[in-house]
Design an enzyme around this catalytic site. Structure first.
Site, PDB file in Angstrom:
ATOM      1  N   GLY A   1      -4.843 -74.566  -7.350  1.00  0.00           N
ATOM      2  CA  GLY A   1      -4.437 -74.697  -8.752  1.00  0.00           C
ATOM      3  C   GLY A   1      -2.717 -75.317  -8.157  1.00  0.00           C
ATOM      4  O   GLY A   1      -2.115 -74.163  -7.503  1.00  0.00           O
TER       5      GLY A   1
ATOM      6  N   GLY B   1      -9.087 -73.666  -7.651  1.00  0.00           N
ATOM      7  CA  GLY B   1      -8.608 -74.808  -8.275  1.00  0.00           C
ATOM      8  C   GLY B   1      -9.906 -75.379  -7.502  1.00  0.00           C
ATOM      9  O   GLY B   1     -10.767 -76.690  -7.653  1.00  0.00           O
TER      10      GLY B   1
ATOM     11  N   GLU C   1      -7.674 -65.887  -5.818  1.00  0.00           N
ATOM     12  CA  GLU C   1      -7.214 -65.354  -7.542  1.00  0.00           C
ATOM     13  C   GLU C   1      -7.017 -64.158  -7.561  1.00  0.00           C
ATOM     14  O   GLU C   1      -5.496 -63.092  -8.517  1.00  0.00           O
ATOM     15  CB  GLU C   1      -8.311 -65.962  -8.690  1.00  0.00           C
ATOM     16  CG  GLU C   1      -8.081 -67.441  -8.959  1.00  0.00           C
ATOM     17  CD  GLU C   1      -9.067 -67.247  -8.259  1.00  0.00           C
ATOM     18  OE1 GLU C   1     -10.116 -67.889  -7.582  1.00  0.00           O
ATOM     19  OE2 GLU C   1      -9.320 -68.947  -8.012  1.00  0.00           O
TER      20      GLU C   1
ATOM     21  N   ASP D   1     -11.756 -67.962 -11.138  1.00  0.00           N
ATOM     22  CA  ASP D   1     -12.004 -68.763 -12.427  1.00  0.00           C
ATOM     23  C   ASP D   1     -12.218 -70.020 -12.267  1.00  0.00           C
ATOM     24  O   ASP D   1     -13.042 -69.938 -11.494  1.00  0.00           O
ATOM     25  CB  ASP D   1     -11.141 -68.981 -13.089  1.00  0.00           C
ATOM     26  CG  ASP D   1      -9.051 -69.619 -12.532  1.00  0.00           C
ATOM     27  OD1 ASP D   1      -9.519 -69.942 -11.223  1.00  0.00           O
ATOM     28  OD2 ASP D   1      -8.477 -70.800 -13.160  1.00  0.00           O
TER      29      ASP D   1
END
Ligand code: NAD
Length: 640
Positions: free
Chosen positions: A64, A113, A136, A144
């Site tokens: 992300g 992401g 992460e 996530d």
């Protein structure tokens, strides 16, 4: 350049991530665009499968885009990140549950992401260059985007190992761990994609599949299980530290880089997930509990600072690795109650909206929001109220704590004055949604002021009049960033039937004044045709019957007929009580001429319409009458 290319190609819905220079890192806007495409194609009979690939050789998607999260979080705006994750996770769940095949081609880095976009579909293809990871913990988050589900389902204690070390899997590892399905040499990918685009079934993947070689992780499975079997992070670290096995030494080195609170929470999440009730929804819910708190209470801002802002790679984490208190992990994973993740619809359930300006339009719009379950507080300088809406004593009191502030005010000067008062009082990260019709300059001025205070802004003037406001069928023409537009979308859905994102701040007002310039001119044209018809002895009803189904038809004739007793109910049937007041039309025509002058546009009809409404309002007592009262005015006049 467009960050994500979305199109239909033959029988496939095609998505190509297109930020190769940024390793195709997924921005908020890319996620929203991809989700919109998935929504469109779900019931599209022309689309039989979705194919996702990415430009460049280095990455499918390296994660992300966290730079914007850092900026907003540093400014104390945690709502932006929370909205981003909620919307991103909804996309991840949508891909996971999609009723059509989703085929992804994962070259190079697929991380964080990128896993959320590339690894939840039905057919996940990896090649020679694939490197897949959930990194992460390295920046103070936890795995996530639904990655915790795959980690929890991975063999043995592999999930704990992958999540806490951020280990990069090659193709064989990724297939072994459940992040990918099929190894196909990358040289074949273009011809496979072409076949899929021309009606080929994803079953053809098996024709190209090759054995990926041995998975290193499989060879280490027993040793991983032996070290990662403990209940907590501290148990795992204790075992690793007691060993002089090279695996233990290398693993401790990898874990030393990562945030202890994140690693401890990762272990806890995986343990909570495993069991009969495991699901993507449960995984995302647990992840969101952590991520939505990670900027304010976790190590995320420090992690991003060290990794990509200062790039010193020496983050100062809150806790030492052995000493993460159990209570700290519990606090990060406590249920969010009313702020919990909603995978159905937008994350707006507990939205508090302040509506400033409860006039002809604002009052019914506020009532519709309240009726839809939003918590609505309103304020009007004239003391008016709206059904179902709590009244505040001042605009400032109304906006405090509101997630969205909706203004519905008479003009740009009043909007600017109200904005000066309320913007400093608005909650960081809240959205300023102005639905009044004002000049483009005022909209841009307030947008800049809002941005300076860490607020979102959308100018979204409306069309549809008081009837549309009451019925919830307005059309919104909106200007603002895609993110802000998406934030406002759930409100648009309640108050209207359509919302068009016209461009940057001010673009909504530009569209509105162009529309109303047409409206002013067509209303006058409709009224003068009725006045002429009267003098020619033509019955008004007959005139309506002909024109409303002939080439002279318009909204002014068909939906808002200025002749009393003719056509659908309109202000003409109520003695020209507004409706849309003549002075508001005068204002809008003034705005269009002001804008036309600024950009040197020739608008003779608009200019004449402005002059006629000016005479009517300023010289002929038109104030307080509906703008369709141009008909009795013209009917009473002769040619001179
Ligand atoms: P309105 O005059 O009925 O309502 C405006 C309200 O704003 C009034 O109740 C007024 O008391 C309040 N107000 C003024 N100054 C204020 C302040 N400082 N603080 C708080 N409240 C204040 O007008 P309306 O018809 O509701 O229109 C509102 C906006 O919507 C205008 O910009 C108009 O151009 C636009 N619009 C109206 C229509 C329509 O059919 N009426 C259609 C499309 C767009």
């Amino acid at each position: 350049m467009t960050d994500v290319l979305i199109r239909k190609a033959g029988t496939s819905g095609r998505i190509t991530l297109n930020r190769p220079d940024a390793l195709n890192a997924a921005t908020y806007e890319m996620c929203l665009k991809i989700e919109a495409a998935f929504d469109r194609w779900q019931d599209d009979p022309e689309v039989s499968c979705i194919v996702i690939d990415a430009e460049g050789t280095r990455a499918f998607c390296a994660g992300g885009d966290i730079a914007q999260l850092y900026e907003t979080g540093r400014a104390g705006n945690f709502a932006y990140g929370q909205r981003f994750w909620a919307d991103e996770y909804r996309l991840n769940a949508k891909i996971f549950n999609y009723p059509k095949p989703v085929v992804s081609f994962l070259q190079g880095f697929t991380m964080g992401g990128g896993v959320g976009i590339g690894c939840h579909g039905s057919h996940r293809v990896v090649g020679e260059s694939s490197q897949i990871a959930m990194p992460e913990c390295g920046i103070g988050l936890i795995p996530d985007v639904g990655g915790s589900l795959m980690l929890a389902l991975a063999p043995g204690r592999l999930g704990e190992y992958l999540g806490t070390t951020c280990y990069r899997m090659d193709a064989a590892d990724a297939i072994y761990a459940g992040f990918a399905d099929t190894f196909i040499p990358e040289a074949h990918w273009p011809e496979i994609i072409e076949t899929l685009e021309t009606g080929g079934s994803p079953d053809i993947l098996t024709d190209y599949a090759k054995a990926p070689g041995d998975a290193a992780l499989q060879g280490q499975q027993d040793v991983i299980n032996s070290f990662f079997g403990g209940d907590r992070l501290a148990d795992i670290l204790t075992l690793l530290r007691q060993s002089d096995d090279p695996f233990a030494i290398a693993t401790l080195k990898a874990m030393a880089r990562n945030a202890p609170l994140s690693m401890a929470a990762t272990v806890e999440v995986l343990h909570r997930l495993r069991g009969p009730s495991i699901s993507i929804a449960k995984a995302l819910d647990l992840e969101y509990r952590f991520t939505s708190r990670a900027m304010e209470h976790g190590d995320l801002l420090e992690g991003i600072r060290a990794a990509i802002i200062d790039k010193d790679r020496t983050p100062s984490w809150q806790f030492a690795d052995q000493n993460v208190p159990v209570i700290a992990v519990s606090k990060m994973l406590m249920p969010l109650k009313e702020n919990a993740l909603h995978l159905e619809g937008k994350q707006m359930a507990q939205t508090t909206v302040a509506v400033i300006g409860l006039g002809n339009m604002g009052a019914p719009m506020a009532s519709n929001l309240a009726q839809a379950g939003m918590n609505v507080v309103g304020y009007d300088a004239a003391g008016t109220t709206a059904q179902g809406v709590r009244s505040a004593h001042s605009a400032v009191e109304a906006v405090r704590g509101a997630d969205v502030v909706l203004t519905m005010l008479p003009n740009g000067a009043i909007l600017r004055a109200v904005a000066d008062d309320i913007i400093p009082e608005m909650k960081t990260g809240a959205l300023f949604l102005d639905c009044s019709t004002v000049d483009v300059e005022s909209a841009r001025h307030v947008a800049a002021q809002a941005a300076e205070h860490g607020l979102g802004f959308v100018d979204a003037p409306v069309s549809g009049g008081i009837g549309g406001a009451a019925a919830g069928t307005l059309t919104f023409m909106a200007g603002g960033t895609v993110v802000d537009f998406e934030t406002a979308s759930p409100l648009f859905e309640i108050m209207g039937q359509k919302a068009v994102h016209c461009g940057d701040p001010g673009a909504g007002q530009a569209a509105k004044i162009c529309n109303n310039m047409i409206l002013g001119a067509t209303m006058i044209a409709t009224c003068e045709a009725f006045a002429l018809a009267d003098k020619l002895g033509l019955d008004r009803q007959k005139m309506f019957d002909v024109v409303s189904t002939s080439s002279g038809y318009s909204w002014s004739m068909n939906a808002y007929c200025p002749a009393p007793g003719v056509g659908p109910q309109s202000p003409a049937d109520n003695d020209y009580t507004p409706g849309f007041a003549a002075e508001l039309m005068l204002k809008d025509l003034g705005l269009s001429q002001q804008a036309a002058e600024a950009v040197d546009a020739d608008t003779p009809m608009g200019e004449l319409a402005l002059e006629l409404y000016r005479q009517f309002v300023e010289e002929e007592n038109g104030t307080g009458k509906d703008f369709s009262a141009m008909l009795p005015r013209l009917a009473a006049r002769g040619r001179s």
